[in-house]
Design a protein around this motif. Sequence first.
Motif, PDB file in Angstrom:
ATOM      1  N   GLY A 182       0.790  -1.219   0.000  1.00 24.74           N
ATOM      2  CA  GLY A 182       0.000   0.000   0.000  1.00 24.74           C
ATOM      3  C   GLY A 182       0.819   1.265   0.000  1.00 24.74           C
ATOM      4  O   GLY A 182       0.284   2.342  -0.241  1.00 24.74           O
ATOM      5  N   HIS A 183       2.127   1.174   0.282  1.00 25.83           N
ATOM      6  CA  HIS A 183       2.966   2.365   0.230  1.00 25.83           C
ATOM      7  C   HIS A 183       3.121   2.841  -1.205  1.00 25.83           C
ATOM      8  O   HIS A 183       3.095   2.056  -2.151  1.00 25.83           O
ATOM      9  N   LEU A 184       3.292   4.138  -1.359  1.00 28.90           N
ATOM     10  CA  LEU A 184       3.515   4.747  -2.665  1.00 28.90           C
ATOM     11  C   LEU A 184       5.021   4.893  -2.880  1.00 28.90           C
ATOM     12  O   LEU A 184       5.720   5.430  -2.019  1.00 28.90           O
ATOM     13  N   VAL A 185       5.521   4.408  -4.014  1.00 27.67           N
ATOM     14  CA  VAL A 185       6.961   4.420  -4.291  1.00 27.67           C
ATOM     15  C   VAL A 185       7.211   5.137  -5.609  1.00 27.67           C
ATOM     16  O   VAL A 185       6.693   4.731  -6.650  1.00 27.67           O
ATOM     17  N   LEU A 186       8.001   6.216  -5.569  1.00 27.99           N
ATOM     18  CA  LEU A 186       8.411   6.913  -6.781  1.00 27.99           C
ATOM     19  C   LEU A 186       9.872   6.577  -7.056  1.00 27.99           C
ATOM     20  O   LEU A 186      10.746   6.855  -6.232  1.00 27.99           O
ATOM     21  N   VAL A 187      10.148   5.966  -8.210  1.00 31.39           N
ATOM     22  CA  VAL A 187      11.503   5.594  -8.598  1.00 31.39           C
ATOM     23  C   VAL A 187      12.028   6.624  -9.598  1.00 31.39           C
ATOM     24  O   VAL A 187      11.425   6.830 -10.655  1.00 31.39           O
ATOM     25  N   LEU A 188      13.143   7.286  -9.254  1.00 30.35           N
ATOM     26  CA  LEU A 188      13.772   8.287 -10.106  1.00 30.35           C
ATOM     27  C   LEU A 188      15.041   7.685 -10.686  1.00 30.35           C
ATOM     28  O   LEU A 188      15.996   7.398  -9.956  1.00 30.35           O
ATOM     29  N   SER A 189      15.079   7.488 -12.004  1.00 27.95           N
ATOM     30  CA  SER A 189      16.188   6.770 -12.622  1.00 27.95           C
ATOM     31  C   SER A 189      16.219   7.060 -14.117  1.00 27.95           C
ATOM     32  O   SER A 189      15.235   7.555 -14.686  1.00 27.95           O
ATOM     33  N   ASP A 190      17.358   6.737 -14.755  1.00 31.59           N
ATOM     34  CA  ASP A 190      17.371   6.758 -16.216  1.00 31.59           C
ATOM     35  C   ASP A 190      16.846   5.439 -16.781  1.00 31.59           C
ATOM     36  O   ASP A 190      16.657   5.307 -17.993  1.00 31.59           O
ATOM     37  N   ASP A 191      16.605   4.459 -15.907  1.00 35.02           N
ATOM     38  CA  ASP A 191      16.048   3.150 -16.281  1.00 35.02           C
ATOM     39  C   ASP A 191      16.939   2.381 -17.250  1.00 35.02           C
ATOM     40  O   ASP A 191      16.470   1.492 -17.968  1.00 35.02           O
ATOM     41  N   PHE A 192      18.225   2.698 -17.284  1.00 37.24           N
ATOM     42  CA  PHE A 192      19.123   1.987 -18.182  1.00 37.24           C
ATOM     43  C   PHE A 192      19.601   0.664 -17.588  1.00 37.24           C
ATOM     44  O   PHE A 192      20.049  -0.218 -18.308  1.00 37.24           O
ATOM     45  N   ASP A 193      19.529   0.541 -16.249  1.00 36.69           N
ATOM     46  CA  ASP A 193      19.899  -0.707 -15.592  1.00 36.69           C
ATOM     47  C   ASP A 193      18.692  -1.630 -15.525  1.00 36.69           C
ATOM     48  O   ASP A 193      17.614  -1.222 -15.063  1.00 36.69           O
ATOM     49  N   GLU A 194      18.850  -2.863 -15.951  1.00 33.07           N
ATOM     50  CA  GLU A 194      17.768  -3.836 -15.866  1.00 33.07           C
ATOM     51  C   GLU A 194      17.316  -4.018 -14.419  1.00 33.07           C
ATOM     52  O   GLU A 194      16.114  -4.219 -14.145  1.00 33.07           O
ATOM     53  N   GLY A 195      18.236  -3.884 -13.479  1.00 35.47           N
ATOM     54  CA  GLY A 195      17.880  -4.025 -12.074  1.00 35.47           C
ATOM     55  C   GLY A 195      16.868  -2.997 -11.613  1.00 35.47           C
ATOM     56  O   GLY A 195      16.018  -3.283 -10.760  1.00 35.47           O
ATOM     57  N   THR A 196      16.916  -1.795 -12.170  1.00 33.67           N
ATOM     58  CA  THR A 196      15.954  -0.749 -11.800  1.00 33.67           C
ATOM     59  C   THR A 196      14.552  -1.136 -12.214  1.00 33.67           C
ATOM     60  O   THR A 196      13.589  -1.008 -11.436  1.00 33.67           O
ATOM     61  N   VAL A 197      14.416  -1.599 -13.440  1.00 30.19           N
ATOM     62  CA  VAL A 197      13.103  -1.980 -13.950  1.00 30.19           C
ATOM     63  C   VAL A 197      12.569  -3.195 -13.192  1.00 30.19           C
ATOM     64  O   VAL A 197      11.385  -3.258 -12.844  1.00 30.19           O
ATOM     65  N   GLN A 198      13.439  -4.151 -12.903  1.00 30.67           N
ATOM     66  CA  GLN A 198      13.014  -5.326 -12.141  1.00 30.67           C
ATOM     67  C   GLN A 198      12.561  -4.946 -10.739  1.00 30.67           C
ATOM     68  O   GLN A 198      11.605  -5.528 -10.203  1.00 30.67           O
ATOM     69  N   LEU A 199      13.229  -3.969 -10.123  1.00 28.26           N
ATOM     70  CA  LEU A 199      12.804  -3.501  -8.804  1.00 28.26           C
ATOM     71  C   LEU A 199      11.385  -2.945  -8.871  1.00 28.26           C
ATOM     72  O   LEU A 199      10.545  -3.255  -8.021  1.00 28.26           O
ATOM     73  N   CYS A 200      11.105  -2.118  -9.888  1.00 25.28           N
ATOM     74  CA  CYS A 200       9.761  -1.558 -10.057  1.00 25.28           C
ATOM     75  C   CYS A 200       8.727  -2.673 -10.209  1.00 25.28           C
ATOM     76  O   CYS A 200       7.657  -2.644  -9.572  1.00 25.28           O
ATOM     77  N   GLU A 201       9.039  -3.664 -11.030  1.00 25.04           N
ATOM     78  CA  GLU A 201       8.097  -4.755 -11.276  1.00 25.04           C
ATOM     79  C   GLU A 201       7.855  -5.582 -10.020  1.00 25.04           C
ATOM     80  O   GLU A 201       6.711  -5.967  -9.724  1.00 25.04           O
TER      81      GLU A 201
END
Length: 298
Positions: A182-201
């Motif tokens: 239920g927490h709201l999470v804002l991810v600030l990134s260039d999204d070039f790392d696959e790890g960033t996108v996987q974290l969001c998912e």
Amino acid sequence: MSGPDFIPAPVRARLKDLRLAGRRTAGGHGFGQHPSRSRGAGLEFAQYRAYEPGDELRQIDWKLYARSDRFFVREAERDSPLTAWVVVDCTASMAQGDAARPGWSRLEAARALAACVFELALRQGDRFGLAAVGGDGLRLVPPGAGPRQRDRCLLELQGLRAHGDWPAETALRPLWERIAAGHLVLVLSDDFDEGTVQLCERLAAARREVLNLQILTAEERDFPFRGGHRFRDAETGAETLSDGASAREGFLAAFAQARRALSARLAASGIRHTAHVLDEALDAPLRRLLAASPAERA
């Protein structure tokens, strides 16, 4: 305030009509600007129920008692504060800037955008925290509320440096322990790392509400280069020699395709996504992300 201020005055003035809100806001105990499903003494009337021993006398509806000769208690929806997290990518590629705005990097933009979110949460009485992910692993400021919490987060932002690679998944374990459903999470990134996108998912799959804000340079958007150029990958150090004019069409087509693929991938996980270009006003991407309807976010 005792902490640094990353928000330009015109942007701060325009923040007044923005509001943090989650589609699955759970909230905690306390008073904020978000409706909770928990019952009790609050501001919005919900229902009547029969009086039970231990109920406060001030909750009894005496006018209804006069009509029915029975005791009924007014229940209301509690107003519960949201818990918002800002996750900042601090890997090496976030140090990149461009000629459109000298001295202004992706990380500088991320600092300012994070500060805007903290300001919104502070005004609403919400709880907020910060997570920085990069070459140093994970740095956390646990959620809290109030001006002191805002200053703690701003001071942590001030000390961030962009370097290194996205850390191994085991280094992010404390993040999973802190960010609740239920927490709201804002991810600030260039999204070039696959790890960033996987974290969001993974966060979205675990019922965290995720917003993704991709930070891009104006040169990535426009590719204004002419003549011979040496292009260097900020994280791997790999270099490519190319003629700017001849490479432009191919780069822009490939980059646009990559952005469409990322948007589709995030949308499939229910993640709201937009991009911020370094020459854009800071509040513009926040308006798109926080808009009430899909049409307003377009």
